[in-house]
Design a protein around this motif. Structure first.
Motif, PDB file in Angstrom:
ATOM      1  N   ARG A   1       0.325   9.507  -3.818  1.00  0.00           N
ATOM      2  CA  ARG A   1      -0.702  10.212  -3.681  1.00  0.00           C
ATOM      3  C   ARG A   1      -0.440  10.908  -2.176  1.00  0.00           C
ATOM      4  N   ASP A   2       1.402  11.002  -1.710  1.00  0.00           N
ATOM      5  CA  ASP A   2       1.861  11.415  -0.781  1.00  0.00           C
ATOM      6  C   ASP A   2       1.847  12.812  -0.593  1.00  0.00           C
TER       7      ASP A   2
ATOM      8  N   ARG B   1       0.577  -1.088  -0.035  1.00  0.00           N
ATOM      9  CA  ARG B   1      -0.066   0.335   0.098  1.00  0.00           C
ATOM     10  C   ARG B   1       0.596   1.023  -0.080  1.00  0.00           C
TER      11      ARG B   1
ATOM     12  N   THR C   1       2.856   1.813  -3.439  1.00  0.00           N
ATOM     13  CA  THR C   1       1.676   2.470  -3.980  1.00  0.00           C
ATOM     14  C   THR C   1       1.034   3.701  -4.161  1.00  0.00           C
ATOM     15  N   ASP C   2       0.565   3.854  -3.141  1.00  0.00           N
ATOM     16  CA  ASP C   2       1.141   5.625  -2.667  1.00  0.00           C
ATOM     17  C   ASP C   2       1.817   6.797  -2.530  1.00  0.00           C
ATOM     18  N   HIS C   3       3.038   5.581  -2.492  1.00  0.00           N
ATOM     19  CA  HIS C   3       4.263   6.402  -3.676  1.00  0.00           C
ATOM     20  C   HIS C   3       4.195   6.748  -4.790  1.00  0.00           C
TER      21      HIS C   3
ATOM     22  N   THR D   1       1.941   6.496  -6.941  1.00  0.00           N
ATOM     23  CA  THR D   1       1.598   7.378  -8.146  1.00  0.00           C
ATOM     24  C   THR D   1       0.938   8.933  -7.168  1.00  0.00           C
TER      25      THR D   1
ATOM     26  N   ARG E   1       4.620  12.049 -10.364  1.00  0.00           N
ATOM     27  CA  ARG E   1       4.800  10.047 -10.734  1.00  0.00           C
ATOM     28  C   ARG E   1       5.719  10.158 -11.656  1.00  0.00           C
TER      29      ARG E   1
ATOM     30  N   LEU F   1       1.742  17.556  -8.638  1.00  0.00           N
ATOM     31  CA  LEU F   1       2.333  15.478  -8.277  1.00  0.00           C
ATOM     32  C   LEU F   1       2.197  14.809  -9.581  1.00  0.00           C
TER      33      LEU F   1
ATOM     34  N   THR G   1      -3.997  20.336  -3.063  1.00  0.00           N
ATOM     35  CA  THR G   1      -2.498  19.715  -4.394  1.00  0.00           C
ATOM     36  C   THR G   1      -2.494  20.572  -5.499  1.00  0.00           C
TER      37      THR G   1
ATOM     38  N   ILE H   1      -0.821  14.563  -1.511  1.00  0.00           N
ATOM     39  CA  ILE H   1      -2.051  15.240  -1.661  1.00  0.00           C
ATOM     40  C   ILE H   1      -1.610  16.017  -1.316  1.00  0.00           C
TER      41      ILE H   1
END
Length: 82
Positions: free
Chosen positions: A38-39, A29, A32-34, A36, A58, A54, A49, A41
């Motif tokens: 998401r960290d 998890r 995946t967050d790293h 995409t 990515r 962002l 954001t 946001i």
């Protein structure tokens, strides 16, 4: 109003909870967050954001994975493993 001991206790409990998670699911998890982004946001001023930041994260993180794969392959060729 929380005292220093209360904050310290809460930090310890948070650390224990984080460290006691199932290794595979929590690692997957976080990875995946790293990748995409998401960290990123909510890190902008005002809690918003920045879409450019962002997508920049990515793209940069994807390019770094590609670079590691290419360098690993190159090292294997130099060592005559491939």
């Amino acid at each position: 109003m929380m005292g220093k001991k209360d904050e310290e206790s809460r930090d310890i409990l948070d650390r224990v909870q984080r460290d006691s998670e199932t290794f595979g699911s929590s690692s997957l998890r976080r990875m995946t967050d790293h990748f995409t982004g998401r960290d990123a946001i909510g890190e902008a001023e005002g809690g918003g954001t920045d879409p450019i930041e962002l997508w920049g994260r990515r793209i940069g993180r994807t390019l770094s994975v590609i670079g590691v794969i290419v360098l690993t392959y190159w090292l294997a060729v130099q060592l005559k493993l491939v």
